[in-house]
Motif scaffolding. Sequence first.
Motif, PDB file in Angstrom:
ATOM      1  N   LYS A 378       0.801  -1.219   0.000  1.00  0.00           N
ATOM      2  CA  LYS A 378       0.000   0.000   0.000  1.00  0.00           C
ATOM      3  C   LYS A 378       0.834   1.270   0.000  1.00  0.00           C
ATOM      4  N   LYS A 379       2.133   1.145   0.272  1.00  0.00           N
ATOM      5  CA  LYS A 379       3.002   2.311   0.246  1.00  0.00           C
ATOM      6  C   LYS A 379       3.503   2.617  -1.165  1.00  0.00           C
ATOM      7  N   ALA A 380       3.250   1.729  -2.109  1.00  0.00           N
ATOM      8  CA  ALA A 380       3.781   1.917  -3.464  1.00  0.00           C
ATOM      9  C   ALA A 380       2.756   1.501  -4.511  1.00  0.00           C
ATOM     10  N   ILE A 381       1.508   1.937  -4.328  1.00  0.00           N
ATOM     11  CA  ILE A 381       0.442   1.565  -5.256  1.00  0.00           C
ATOM     12  C   ILE A 381       0.750   2.059  -6.666  1.00  0.00           C
ATOM     13  N   GLY A 382       1.293   3.275  -6.774  1.00  0.00           N
ATOM     14  CA  GLY A 382       1.597   3.828  -8.088  1.00  0.00           C
ATOM     15  C   GLY A 382       2.646   3.024  -8.818  1.00  0.00           C
ATOM     16  N   SER A 383       3.742   2.715  -8.143  1.00  0.00           N
ATOM     17  CA  SER A 383       4.817   1.953  -8.781  1.00  0.00           C
ATOM     18  C   SER A 383       4.340   0.573  -9.215  1.00  0.00           C
ATOM     19  N   ILE A 384       3.581  -0.083  -8.357  1.00  0.00           N
ATOM     20  CA  ILE A 384       3.074  -1.422  -8.689  1.00  0.00           C
ATOM     21  C   ILE A 384       2.083  -1.347  -9.847  1.00  0.00           C
ATOM     22  N   SER A 385       1.182  -0.378  -9.791  1.00  0.00           N
ATOM     23  CA  SER A 385       0.206  -0.221 -10.877  1.00  0.00           C
ATOM     24  C   SER A 385       0.902   0.059 -12.196  1.00  0.00           C
ATOM     25  N   GLY A 386       1.975   0.856 -12.146  1.00  0.00           N
ATOM     26  CA  GLY A 386       2.706   1.166 -13.367  1.00  0.00           C
ATOM     27  C   GLY A 386       3.364  -0.059 -13.976  1.00  0.00           C
ATOM     28  N   ILE A 387       4.002  -0.868 -13.146  1.00  0.00           N
ATOM     29  CA  ILE A 387       4.676  -2.075 -13.645  1.00  0.00           C
ATOM     30  C   ILE A 387       3.654  -3.071 -14.179  1.00  0.00           C
ATOM     31  N   VAL A 388       2.590  -3.305 -13.406  1.00  0.00           N
ATOM     32  CA  VAL A 388       1.567  -4.258 -13.843  1.00  0.00           C
ATOM     33  C   VAL A 388       0.881  -3.748 -15.114  1.00  0.00           C
ATOM     34  N   GLY A 389       0.564  -2.454 -15.133  1.00  0.00           N
ATOM     35  CA  GLY A 389      -0.068  -1.875 -16.320  1.00  0.00           C
ATOM     36  C   GLY A 389       0.809  -2.005 -17.548  1.00  0.00           C
ATOM     37  N   ALA A 390       2.118  -1.816 -17.374  1.00  0.00           N
ATOM     38  CA  ALA A 390       3.046  -1.965 -18.498  1.00  0.00           C
ATOM     39  C   ALA A 390       3.038  -3.387 -19.028  1.00  0.00           C
TER      40      ALA A 390
END
Length: 477
Positions: A378-390
């Motif tokens: 939950k501290k890195a939702i953006g980074s995780i979403s970016g990698i998964v989205g990519a």
Amino acid sequence: MKFITKYKHIVIENMDSKKATKLQLLNFKSISTRTFWITSIAFFLCFFSWFGIVPFMPDVVKDLGLTPEQKWNSIILAVSGTVFARLAIGKLCDKYGPRLCYTWMLMIGALPVILIGFVQTPEQFLICRLFIGFIGASFVITQVHTSIMFASNIVGTANATSAGWGNLGGGANRLGMPIIAAAVVSLGIAEAENAWRYSMIIAGITCFIMGIVYFFFTQDTPEGNFKELKERGELPTSKKDEIGFLEVLKDYRVWILFLIYAACFGMELTVYGTMDDYLQNRFGLSRSFAGNLVLSFALMNIFARTLGGYFGDMFGRLKGLRGRVIFLAVILAIEGIVLTTFSTATSLVVGMGFLIAFSLSVQMAEGATFSVVPFINKKAIGSISGIVGAGGNVGAFVAAMLLKSKSAVAESAAIASNSQLGEQAVKTAQMAASASAVSSGYFIIGGFVVLAGILALTIKFAPVAAETPELVLKADK
């Protein structure tokens, strides 16, 4: 580590939490609801513009003299640029907040959309398609923003619904862009052969205006913007952010989700991007009828992706985080099976049945994926979403390369072997060869999706989170 438990349907939240625990679509007094609508509309416009050129490709091919190779390259470039944009935008969202990231992406991303209306050569067209793909990163910001605005019990449904309604833009352009072109012609602004150019310019201007709207009518979190939270000391320092990003890169679950999203959203992009031609070549459908069929399947995003998020939340309430993972694995397996079956269909009626099942399952798998993503870290939702989205775009790129290689070889052989039989015979043979090659490609892709479903079962969480039903976890690290 703080554990906050939910018994039956009662959630005990921190008193200062302002995250929405329900998706109340008409409660415009709620910042979460307003953000949901604005980010969904922004996402819709980005996808509308990203794939806006697709309905005009026959006109573009004629106007610019594109070769079949250049046409395929434009499809590949359109999804390639998004990979890098999604990887970057997720980390930027963690650092600067989704509000500023969406504002700048909409305004800067609008430029290549506008510029494609002025291209004069195939090379210029390909460059614009590459950079237009950057607005595909809008998906990541949308998922980050809804994840921040909605509580754990509803976040899967909220994420899936905003993504599904935004994804509609990728299908609505098949109807909307020709309408814009017809309006341009009827008003005497342009001739029919140049209407595609004006349609893209209008789409780009709309995205630019939406960037201004996003800046003034949203905020980063229910508690305020990132800048304000940093001033109050309520956000971690940039050094901690960097450590968090490195932790994300080392988390095997992120890369499994990367592959899973490649197997759902990536396959949806590729299948729908090639389906018009496949339906025409395989079943002899007209261009307009095939396009309308593909549009109808894209419109299933209105509800199908939401169903994936809803069932992800439901299985989470029943079986904990492990329940979310099991549902994701099952729906991926179904997606792969129906795609392989569709690839072998020779009857239009049977084929349409399995194509409907594919549309439903692939979109549900996308929603289910992002019902798991917010719980990884939950501290890195953006980074995780970016990698998964990519991962979705990497999957689309690899699948498109597979179909391109198979189709190019088959079509070239068909042309060579029928070159003495006349233009119509060559065209018929080329269409049959393309259909056969793409069909075998779909079969291979379906097998990959099934394997991704099996791989999903390896995603693990802490035992109490994985197995305990009705549990909401909040971590202070």
